[in-house]
Design a protein around this motif. Sequence first.
Motif, PDB file in Angstrom:
ATOM      1  N   ALA A  67      20.378 -21.224  -2.747  1.00 50.22           N
ATOM      2  CA  ALA A  67      18.934 -20.904  -2.897  1.00 50.22           C
ATOM      3  C   ALA A  67      18.493 -21.850  -3.952  1.00 50.22           C
ATOM      4  O   ALA A  67      18.995 -22.308  -4.924  1.00 50.22           O
ATOM      5  CB  ALA A  67      19.024 -19.224  -3.462  1.00 50.22           C
ATOM      6  N   GLY A  68      17.267 -22.162  -3.597  1.00 50.78           N
ATOM      7  CA  GLY A  68      16.521 -23.125  -4.505  1.00 50.78           C
ATOM      8  C   GLY A  68      16.377 -24.554  -3.607  1.00 50.78           C
ATOM      9  O   GLY A  68      15.741 -25.421  -4.094  1.00 50.78           O
ATOM     10  N   ARG A 110      12.004 -24.108   1.063  1.00 47.71           N
ATOM     11  CA  ARG A 110      12.971 -23.744  -0.040  1.00 47.71           C
ATOM     12  C   ARG A 110      13.581 -22.725   0.451  1.00 47.71           C
ATOM     13  O   ARG A 110      13.395 -21.731   0.762  1.00 47.71           O
ATOM     14  CB  ARG A 110      12.396 -23.649  -1.542  1.00 47.71           C
ATOM     15  CG  ARG A 110      13.214 -23.747  -2.457  1.00 47.71           C
ATOM     16  CD  ARG A 110      12.594 -23.953  -3.967  1.00 47.71           C
ATOM     17  NE  ARG A 110      11.743 -25.364  -3.754  1.00 47.71           N
ATOM     18  CZ  ARG A 110      12.439 -26.451  -4.148  1.00 47.71           C
ATOM     19  NH1 ARG A 110      13.576 -26.603  -4.331  1.00 47.71           N
ATOM     20  NH2 ARG A 110      11.568 -27.821  -4.145  1.00 47.71           N
ATOM     21  N   ARG A 112      15.637 -19.263   0.041  1.00 50.47           N
ATOM     22  CA  ARG A 112      15.676 -17.944  -0.983  1.00 50.47           C
ATOM     23  C   ARG A 112      16.849 -17.220  -0.456  1.00 50.47           C
ATOM     24  O   ARG A 112      16.855 -16.909   0.743  1.00 50.47           O
ATOM     25  CB  ARG A 112      14.231 -17.391  -0.922  1.00 50.47           C
ATOM     26  CG  ARG A 112      14.315 -16.316  -2.406  1.00 50.47           C
ATOM     27  CD  ARG A 112      12.954 -15.548  -2.216  1.00 50.47           C
ATOM     28  NE  ARG A 112      12.361 -14.574  -1.281  1.00 50.47           N
ATOM     29  CZ  ARG A 112      12.645 -13.371  -1.269  1.00 50.47           C
ATOM     30  NH1 ARG A 112      13.035 -13.016  -2.663  1.00 50.47           N
ATOM     31  NH2 ARG A 112      12.235 -12.678  -0.563  1.00 50.47           N
ATOM     32  N   GLU A 162      10.260 -19.909   2.867  1.00 50.33           N
ATOM     33  CA  GLU A 162       8.744 -20.205   2.847  1.00 50.33           C
ATOM     34  C   GLU A 162       8.507 -21.290   3.407  1.00 50.33           C
ATOM     35  O   GLU A 162       8.752 -22.490   2.840  1.00 50.33           O
ATOM     36  CB  GLU A 162       8.245 -19.981   1.438  1.00 50.33           C
ATOM     37  CG  GLU A 162       6.643 -19.861   1.620  1.00 50.33           C
ATOM     38  CD  GLU A 162       6.233 -19.433   0.236  1.00 50.33           C
ATOM     39  OE1 GLU A 162       4.704 -20.149   0.117  1.00 50.33           O
ATOM     40  OE2 GLU A 162       6.542 -18.872  -0.493  1.00 50.33           O
TER      41      GLU A 162
END
Length: 187
Positions: A67-68, A110, A112, A162
């Motif tokens: 994540a990120g 990115r 998540r 997103e």
Amino acid sequence: MYLPTRHRQADVQAMQALIAQHALGTLVTHDGALPDADHLPFEFAEGGPHGLLRAHVARANPVWRRAGQQVLAVFRGPAAYVPPDQQEKAATGGRVVPTWDYHVVHVHGRLRAVEDPAWLLALLHGQTAHHEGPQPHPWSVGDAPPAYIDGMLRAIVGIEIEIERMEGKWKGMPQPIRAHDSTTHAT
């Protein structure tokens, strides 16, 4: 992706339709040393400036721990080998070559991770309804015992991207793949 102007698909709705029709995407991440790819059924959802991609993975799959990260999700639609046409060969003095026609969408964003059980349950209900709807006897999440579903929810993690950028490449007008397609040849 190499994207000559003549093959650029700028129609966002066409790209979203390809994702809906060919939901199994290839999620490309980086494990710290090398690129990695996971093949996941995604759903497109409204949200953010360009939409969201949502899926779930087994909690044991390390991809959600990335994540990120900036990631790439690739969706491939119709594709076909296109042999040189005999008439075209005659008309051009043989100056033709075979090619491939295909439709593909690259989604950048990115990653998540989502561990919220209500979010996951809503995702499962939506994906199941979408894919089971056309079946003669559709299954629904409610058909399974609640304790079983609760256990399954603890064993998965949601992922969401997103969408920051989408690129579509429509190369030619794909026809059904012929029997002499390269995937049928022994190597």
